[in-house]
Scaffold this motif. Sequence first.
Motif, PDB file in Angstrom:
ATOM      1  N   ALA A  61      10.443   5.971   6.182  1.00 40.57           N
ATOM      2  CA  ALA A  61       9.731   7.022   5.452  1.00 40.57           C
ATOM      3  C   ALA A  61       9.074   6.465   4.193  1.00 40.57           C
ATOM      4  O   ALA A  61       7.927   6.805   3.886  1.00 40.57           O
ATOM      5  CB  ALA A  61      10.691   8.156   5.092  1.00 40.57           C
ATOM      6  N   VAL A  62       9.763   5.578   3.472  1.00 40.31           N
ATOM      7  CA  VAL A  62       9.177   4.971   2.275  1.00 40.31           C
ATOM      8  C   VAL A  62       7.997   4.086   2.658  1.00 40.31           C
ATOM      9  O   VAL A  62       6.932   4.151   2.042  1.00 40.31           O
ATOM     10  CB  VAL A  62      10.229   4.158   1.484  1.00 40.31           C
ATOM     11  N   ILE A  63       8.172   3.288   3.690  1.00 38.04           N
ATOM     12  CA  ILE A  63       7.088   2.407   4.142  1.00 38.04           C
ATOM     13  C   ILE A  63       5.875   3.242   4.535  1.00 38.04           C
ATOM     14  O   ILE A  63       4.741   2.941   4.166  1.00 38.04           O
ATOM     15  CB  ILE A  63       7.563   1.513   5.303  1.00 38.04           C
ATOM     16  N   GLY A  64       6.094   4.336   5.256  1.00 41.02           N
ATOM     17  CA  GLY A  64       5.000   5.207   5.655  1.00 41.02           C
ATOM     18  C   GLY A  64       4.338   5.904   4.485  1.00 41.02           C
ATOM     19  O   GLY A  64       3.139   6.173   4.514  1.00 41.02           O
ATOM     20  N   ALA A  65       5.097   6.192   3.441  1.00 46.27           N
ATOM     21  CA  ALA A  65       4.534   6.858   2.263  1.00 46.27           C
ATOM     22  C   ALA A  65       3.631   5.924   1.459  1.00 46.27           C
ATOM     23  O   ALA A  65       2.738   6.380   0.760  1.00 46.27           O
ATOM     24  CB  ALA A  65       5.653   7.389   1.375  1.00 46.27           C
ATOM     25  N   VAL A  66       3.851   4.637   1.572  1.00 47.03           N
ATOM     26  CA  VAL A  66       3.086   3.653   0.801  1.00 47.03           C
ATOM     27  C   VAL A  66       1.822   3.219   1.545  1.00 47.03           C
ATOM     28  O   VAL A  66       0.791   2.974   0.942  1.00 47.03           O
ATOM     29  CB  VAL A  66       3.956   2.419   0.492  1.00 47.03           C
ATOM     30  N   GLN A  67       1.887   3.128   2.848  1.00 45.28           N
ATOM     31  CA  GLN A  67       0.787   2.561   3.628  1.00 45.28           C
ATOM     32  C   GLN A  67      -0.036   3.638   4.330  1.00 45.28           C
ATOM     33  O   GLN A  67       0.503   4.638   4.780  1.00 45.28           O
ATOM     34  CB  GLN A  67       1.337   1.645   4.720  1.00 45.28           C
ATOM     35  N   ARG A  68      -1.312   3.363   4.455  1.00 48.13           N
ATOM     36  CA  ARG A  68      -2.209   4.079   5.361  1.00 48.13           C
ATOM     37  C   ARG A  68      -2.956   2.989   6.104  1.00 48.13           C
ATOM     38  O   ARG A  68      -3.897   2.420   5.584  1.00 48.13           O
ATOM     39  CB  ARG A  68      -3.176   4.962   4.599  1.00 48.13           C
TER      40      ARG A  68
END
Length: 162
Positions: A61-68
């Motif tokens: 979830a953190v990784i997804g929140a940082v990257q697009r």
Amino acid sequence: MHYPDLAAYDYLPEEHFTDREPPFGDVSFRPAYARLAVGWLAAGRPYPVGPVPAALTRRLAVIGAVQRVNLCLGYHECDLCPPGQRPPEGNGELRVPGAPGVAYAAPVLIGHYVTGHGYRPPPEFVAAVLAVDVDAWSRSRWPELPFPWIPADAKYWDWTVE
């Protein structure tokens, strides 16, 4: 779209990382590293199931929140969810650094696949996710956050400049 776990990812020849916060912009480049697919599940295709470390979905979830990464037009609905249930939607991908010269390429729905469908990613991917410094990733963004797969000479396009 389906890829077997740890198969070479070749869907898009270039990578596109887009800012999640203003000022908006993105960086595009042709990767010089190996991209290995993880979590590209599809209805009717078997996938491994089983327990995973509790920290895995929080870190995803953190990784997804940082990257697009590699945003596309429209959204993909989870086709593993039963009929009649409103499936979650995803757009884009995640990148997780692996061994030197390797990044794992996963769909943004991978966290849902783990929690909602019992998907168990390969141990190499789980170890790579658990090794991410999520504190550093949640406080920064590119170019301050040096994703190891973005070349130093990648061109940043600032959308706020006309």
